[in-house]
Structure formats: structure tokens, C-alpha cells
Design a protein around this motif. Sequence first.
Motif, PDB file in Angstrom:
ATOM      1  N   ALA A   1     -50.045 -40.792  63.391  1.00 30.46           N
ATOM      2  CA  ALA A   1     -49.317 -41.977  63.841  1.00 30.46           C
ATOM      3  C   ALA A   1     -47.818 -41.755  64.043  1.00 30.46           C
ATOM      4  O   ALA A   1     -47.152 -42.577  64.654  1.00 30.46           O
ATOM      5  N   TYR A   2     -47.287 -40.646  63.514  1.00 30.48           N
ATOM      6  CA  TYR A   2     -45.828 -40.537  63.429  1.00 30.48           C
ATOM      7  C   TYR A   2     -45.279 -39.497  64.411  1.00 30.48           C
ATOM      8  O   TYR A   2     -46.027 -38.689  64.962  1.00 30.48           O
ATOM      9  N   ALA A   3     -43.949 -39.539  64.582  1.00 29.23           N
ATOM     10  CA  ALA A   3     -43.260 -38.712  65.585  1.00 29.23           C
ATOM     11  C   ALA A   3     -43.685 -37.243  65.507  1.00 29.23           C
ATOM     12  O   ALA A   3     -43.881 -36.700  64.424  1.00 29.23           O
TER      13      ALA A   3
ATOM     14  N   LEU B   1     -42.941 -43.884  46.764  1.00 30.47           N
ATOM     15  CA  LEU B   1     -43.164 -42.866  47.799  1.00 30.47           C
ATOM     16  C   LEU B   1     -44.605 -43.022  48.307  1.00 30.47           C
ATOM     17  O   LEU B   1     -45.531 -42.544  47.662  1.00 30.47           O
ATOM     18  N   PRO B   2     -44.775 -43.728  49.418  1.00 29.01           N
ATOM     19  CA  PRO B   2     -46.135 -43.880  49.933  1.00 29.01           C
ATOM     20  C   PRO B   2     -46.622 -42.539  50.490  1.00 29.01           C
ATOM     21  O   PRO B   2     -45.820 -41.623  50.687  1.00 29.01           O
ATOM     22  N   ARG B   3     -47.918 -42.427  50.728  1.00 33.37           N
ATOM     23  CA  ARG B   3     -48.456 -41.127  51.140  1.00 33.37           C
ATOM     24  C   ARG B   3     -49.367 -41.257  52.361  1.00 33.37           C
ATOM     25  O   ARG B   3     -50.051 -42.263  52.531  1.00 33.37           O
TER      26      ARG B   3
ATOM     27  N   GLU C   1     -45.810 -50.838  63.653  1.00 30.34           N
ATOM     28  CA  GLU C   1     -46.005 -49.395  63.511  1.00 30.34           C
ATOM     29  C   GLU C   1     -44.659 -48.669  63.615  1.00 30.34           C
ATOM     30  O   GLU C   1     -43.781 -49.090  64.391  1.00 30.34           O
ATOM     31  N   ALA C   2     -44.540 -47.554  62.911  1.00 24.72           N
ATOM     32  CA  ALA C   2     -43.311 -46.750  63.003  1.00 24.72           C
ATOM     33  C   ALA C   2     -43.025 -46.376  64.461  1.00 24.72           C
ATOM     34  O   ALA C   2     -41.872 -46.361  64.897  1.00 24.72           O
ATOM     35  N   ALA C   3     -44.095 -46.100  65.225  1.00 23.61           N
ATOM     36  CA  ALA C   3     -43.919 -45.693  66.626  1.00 23.61           C
ATOM     37  C   ALA C   3     -43.258 -46.783  67.471  1.00 23.61           C
ATOM     38  O   ALA C   3     -42.666 -46.494  68.503  1.00 23.61           O
TER      39      ALA C   3
ATOM     40  N   ILE D   1     -37.935 -51.637  55.077  1.00 27.67           N
ATOM     41  CA  ILE D   1     -37.911 -50.650  53.993  1.00 27.67           C
ATOM     42  C   ILE D   1     -38.677 -49.437  54.477  1.00 27.67           C
ATOM     43  O   ILE D   1     -39.733 -49.563  55.098  1.00 27.67           O
ATOM     44  N   SER D   2     -38.124 -48.265  54.234  1.00 29.24           N
ATOM     45  CA  SER D   2     -38.792 -47.029  54.627  1.00 29.24           C
ATOM     46  C   SER D   2     -38.002 -45.864  54.052  1.00 29.24           C
ATOM     47  O   SER D   2     -37.073 -46.040  53.263  1.00 29.24           O
ATOM     48  N   SER D   3     -38.386 -44.663  54.474  1.00 27.28           N
ATOM     49  CA  SER D   3     -37.648 -43.469  54.069  1.00 27.28           C
ATOM     50  C   SER D   3     -36.486 -43.228  55.027  1.00 27.28           C
ATOM     51  O   SER D   3     -36.461 -43.776  56.143  1.00 27.28           O
ATOM     52  N   GLY D   4     -35.568 -42.355  54.620  1.00 26.32           N
ATOM     53  CA  GLY D   4     -34.559 -41.869  55.557  1.00 26.32           C
ATOM     54  C   GLY D   4     -35.242 -41.189  56.739  1.00 26.32           C
ATOM     55  O   GLY D   4     -34.729 -41.202  57.856  1.00 26.32           O
ATOM     56  N   ALA D   5     -36.418 -40.609  56.469  1.00 24.78           N
ATOM     57  CA  ALA D   5     -37.147 -39.867  57.508  1.00 24.78           C
ATOM     58  C   ALA D   5     -37.474 -40.748  58.707  1.00 24.78           C
ATOM     59  O   ALA D   5     -37.189 -40.386  59.851  1.00 24.78           O
ATOM     60  N   THR D   6     -38.061 -41.898  58.439  1.00 22.77           N
ATOM     61  CA  THR D   6     -38.467 -42.768  59.551  1.00 22.77           C
ATOM     62  C   THR D   6     -37.252 -43.378  60.248  1.00 22.77           C
ATOM     63  O   THR D   6     -37.234 -43.509  61.473  1.00 22.77           O
ATOM     64  N   GLY D   7     -36.217 -43.707  59.484  1.00 26.24           N
ATOM     65  CA  GLY D   7     -34.988 -44.202  60.118  1.00 26.24           C
ATOM     66  C   GLY D   7     -34.396 -43.161  61.053  1.00 26.24           C
ATOM     67  O   GLY D   7     -33.925 -43.473  62.157  1.00 26.24           O
TER      68      GLY D   7
ATOM     69  N   PRO E   1     -46.668 -36.813  50.596  1.00 25.41           N
ATOM     70  CA  PRO E   1     -45.810 -37.989  50.374  1.00 25.41           C
ATOM     71  C   PRO E   1     -44.754 -38.174  51.460  1.00 25.41           C
ATOM     72  O   PRO E   1     -44.308 -37.218  52.091  1.00 25.41           O
ATOM     73  N   TRP E   2     -44.343 -39.439  51.625  1.00 32.94           N
ATOM     74  CA  TRP E   2     -43.115 -39.768  52.342  1.00 32.94           C
ATOM     75  C   TRP E   2     -41.969 -39.679  51.344  1.00 32.94           C
ATOM     76  O   TRP E   2     -42.184 -39.786  50.138  1.00 32.94           O
ATOM     77  N   PRO E   3     -40.741 -39.523  51.825  1.00 35.93           N
ATOM     78  CA  PRO E   3     -39.594 -39.567  50.908  1.00 35.93           C
ATOM     79  C   PRO E   3     -39.436 -40.957  50.284  1.00 35.93           C
ATOM     80  O   PRO E   3     -40.042 -41.934  50.745  1.00 35.93           O
ATOM     81  N   PRO E   4     -38.596 -41.066  49.227  1.00 37.39           N
ATOM     82  CA  PRO E   4     -38.394 -42.356  48.546  1.00 37.39           C
ATOM     83  C   PRO E   4     -37.950 -43.450  49.516  1.00 37.39           C
ATOM     84  O   PRO E   4     -37.209 -43.202  50.461  1.00 37.39           O
ATOM     85  N   GLN E   5     -38.417 -44.664  49.241  1.00 33.68           N
ATOM     86  CA  GLN E   5     -38.180 -45.792  50.147  1.00 33.68           C
ATOM     87  C   GLN E   5     -36.886 -46.543  49.800  1.00 33.68           C
ATOM     88  O   GLN E   5     -36.623 -46.870  48.640  1.00 33.68           O
ATOM     89  N   GLY E   6     -36.103 -46.815  50.854  1.00 34.91           N
ATOM     90  CA  GLY E   6     -34.859 -47.569  50.706  1.00 34.91           C
ATOM     91  C   GLY E   6     -34.786 -48.656  51.762  1.00 34.91           C
ATOM     92  O   GLY E   6     -35.663 -48.767  52.625  1.00 34.91           O
TER      93      GLY E   6
ATOM     94  N   PHE F   1     -38.031 -58.960  58.772  1.00 32.98           N
ATOM     95  CA  PHE F   1     -38.216 -57.712  58.038  1.00 32.98           C
ATOM     96  C   PHE F   1     -39.478 -57.009  58.505  1.00 32.98           C
ATOM     97  O   PHE F   1     -40.576 -57.534  58.392  1.00 32.98           O
ATOM     98  N   ARG F   2     -39.326 -55.812  59.025  1.00 33.41           N
ATOM     99  CA  ARG F   2     -40.475 -55.041  59.486  1.00 33.41           C
ATOM    100  C   ARG F   2     -41.247 -54.490  58.270  1.00 33.41           C
ATOM    101  O   ARG F   2     -40.677 -53.840  57.411  1.00 33.41           O
ATOM    102  N   SER F   3     -42.564 -54.762  58.221  1.00 31.69           N
ATOM    103  CA  SER F   3     -43.394 -54.238  57.131  1.00 31.69           C
ATOM    104  C   SER F   3     -44.374 -53.213  57.682  1.00 31.69           C
ATOM    105  O   SER F   3     -44.660 -53.202  58.886  1.00 31.69           O
TER     106      SER F   3
HETATM  107  N1  PCA Z   1     -42.294 -44.068  56.873  1.00 26.39           N
HETATM  108  C1  PCA Z   1     -43.457 -44.779  57.311  1.00 26.39           C
HETATM  109  C2  PCA Z   1     -44.181 -45.149  56.066  1.00 26.39           C
HETATM  110  C3  PCA Z   1     -43.296 -44.826  54.949  1.00 26.39           C
HETATM  111  C4  PCA Z   1     -42.158 -44.090  55.550  1.00 26.39           C
HETATM  112  O1  PCA Z   1     -41.260 -43.568  54.929  1.00 26.39           O
HETATM  113  C5  PCA Z   1     -43.103 -46.012  58.061  1.00 26.39           C
HETATM  114  O2  PCA Z   1     -41.993 -46.531  57.905  1.00 26.39           O
HETATM  115  O3  PCA Z   1     -43.954 -46.516  58.782  1.00 26.39           O
END
Ligand code: PCA
Length: 325
Positions: A32-34, A229-231, A187-189, A204-210, A142-147, A165-167
Motif C-alpha cells: 500500500a505504501y510508497a 509503533l503499528p506494524r 489511505e497513506a497513498a 498521527i503517523s510516523s515521520g516516515a509517512t510525513g 514495524p513503522w517508526p513511532p507515531q507522532g 484528522f486523517r485516521s
Molecule cells: N504510516 C502509515 C501507518 C503508520 C505509519 O507510520 C500511515 O500513516 O498510513
Amino acid sequence: MNVIKTGLSVLAMAGLLASSAAAAERWDMPMAYAATNYHSENGADFAACVTAGSGGALEIVTHPSGSLFKGNEIKRAVQTGQTPIGERLLSAHQNENPIFGVDSIPFLATSFADSEKLWKAARPTVAKLLDEQNLVLLYSVPWPPQGLYFKKPVNGVADMRGLKFRSYNSATARLAELAGMLPVQIEAAELSQALATGVAESFISSGATGYDRKVWEHLTHFYEVDAWLPRNHIFVNKDAWNGLDGGTRDVLRGCADEAAANGLKRAVAYTAFTLNGLREGGMQVVKAGDALRADLMKIGETMTEEWLRQAGGDGKAIVDSFKSM
Ligand code: PCA
């Protein structure tokens, strides 16, 4: 003579190709992700490992960014055999079973080390639940910690009231409700577009998705909360699995174990890299202040109680086992 020889070898070649084509199997693997996200890169390496390890008998081809199936379609697609393998954030299926949300309990496991421990405690139960849904679990990363992401400074829950707020799962939607925000599942996409059009203005998400979604184009603040840290989980349709010979299954298991270890390392590296990327994009990346943290802890307590009530004996057993590690 030459002509005949050539003719024969062409025939022989055609026969060889036909027999290897019959033996080789191709599995499409939706993700699902980049494509540039470490989950996707790790999945591509896993796929290459299986293809090489099986001598080409089983070729796995990954499809990142929700290009084959969108994130929220992947689990069902694999369960029903529309595709034999896929990657999914299982906590988004907490409505099917609360246990799937075990990795999104606020402030229970807030570091990579604890995320691995919690996964160790939860894995047998999660694998059993997936088995009951016609799925064979392979590995989890795992995803990185959520902020928290905003487009203004936020010092407590009072500053969050009324925000769109996007969930991405039940826990993130519940957190929004408890903070007086308006959750919208995206969706992140599709996150960049949702921020650009104003469908969402915080999440709320990781730095990664931002970072993957370049959210500095729309937002200004990332508060490090380390909420959980969701997985992502990679699983196979059970009928497809049962159709493999033992040797190929061993290859899949071996490549999966390698992917789990590499994925964790990649997650750690991507955390610092992407937080820096957010800063370079112009965002303020700071630890949540004491008041904000205290407000979130209170919400977390409510959510933890709710989860434990819903998840019953199995849930409590996982949490107890994790705490005893
Ligand atoms: N990225 C995904 C799930 C958790 C995360 O860090 C997202 O935001 O969809």
C-alpha cells in the motif's frame, strides 16, 4: 544439414521454454505504501530472495503504492485468492478482531525494542487468527513511532478540538474522537491530496509517512509523541501456500525471516532520516510538550481500558506476556 540441425535445436528450445513456463509460478504482491518507503523496498528484496531461492520456480512481483489493490482492499484480496500474497497494516482490521489492534494501544510499546517484544508476545495469536481467515503469516515489520502533525502550534488537546484528522485505523479514529476532532479514514497513498484539498488538516503517523507524502507542503508542526509503533504484516493465501512444495515453502520462510530482520534495521534508519527530511522541508520537529503529553496519556488510558475490555482473555494474555519480558 545445417538447416535441419538449427530446426531441431529451435524445437528443443521451444520444448524447454514450455516446460519451464509450466513449472514457474508468478505471484503478484500488492503493497500500500510508497515505492521509496523501506517497507516497499524490503518487500522487493523479499520478492527477489524468493525468486532467486526457488531458482525462478516461484517469482514474486511487488506492486507498491496501492497500484494493484488499495491498502484497505489487500487483506480481503489475499483471503479470497484474488492475489496469493500481500502486505497490510493489520491494525486497520481491528473491527474484525480487537487482537489485530494490539500494536496500536497508546503508550504500551513505544520503542523499536518494545515493539519487537510485543510482536513476539502477540505473534502466535495473530498467526492463529489469520489462519482461521485462510491466511498464512510470513513476517511483520514495524513503522517508526507515531507522532502528531498539525498546521499550527499545539500545546494540548484544547488546541486540537474541531480539527479534521486523517485516521488510518480504529485507534487513530478513536484518538481523534476523544480529542474532540473529526476523524476521516484516508489511505497513506491519498494523504497529500487530502491535505491539499482540506479534507484533512492533521493526522498521527510516523515521520516516515510525513516524509513520503511531503507533508511540509501543507503542514508546519510534527510533535514526537511515540504513541505506538503499528506494524505491516505480509501473508499468503492458504490455498496458494498449500499448493507449494515443501522446498519452496522453506525458501519463503527463510526469506521472510531475513526480511523481518532487515525490515527492522531499515525502520530504525528511516526514522532519523525522515525526521531530518521533515526539518529540511521547513517543519518544526519537536517533542510534545508536558501538557500535550499529559492530555494524550489520559486519552491513552481510556483507549487501553477499552481495548482490554474488547480483546478479553487473549488480549490480556498478550499484554501480560509482553510486560513480563
Ligand atoms: N504510516 C502509515 C501507518 C503508520 C505509519 O507510520 C500511515 O500513516 O498510513
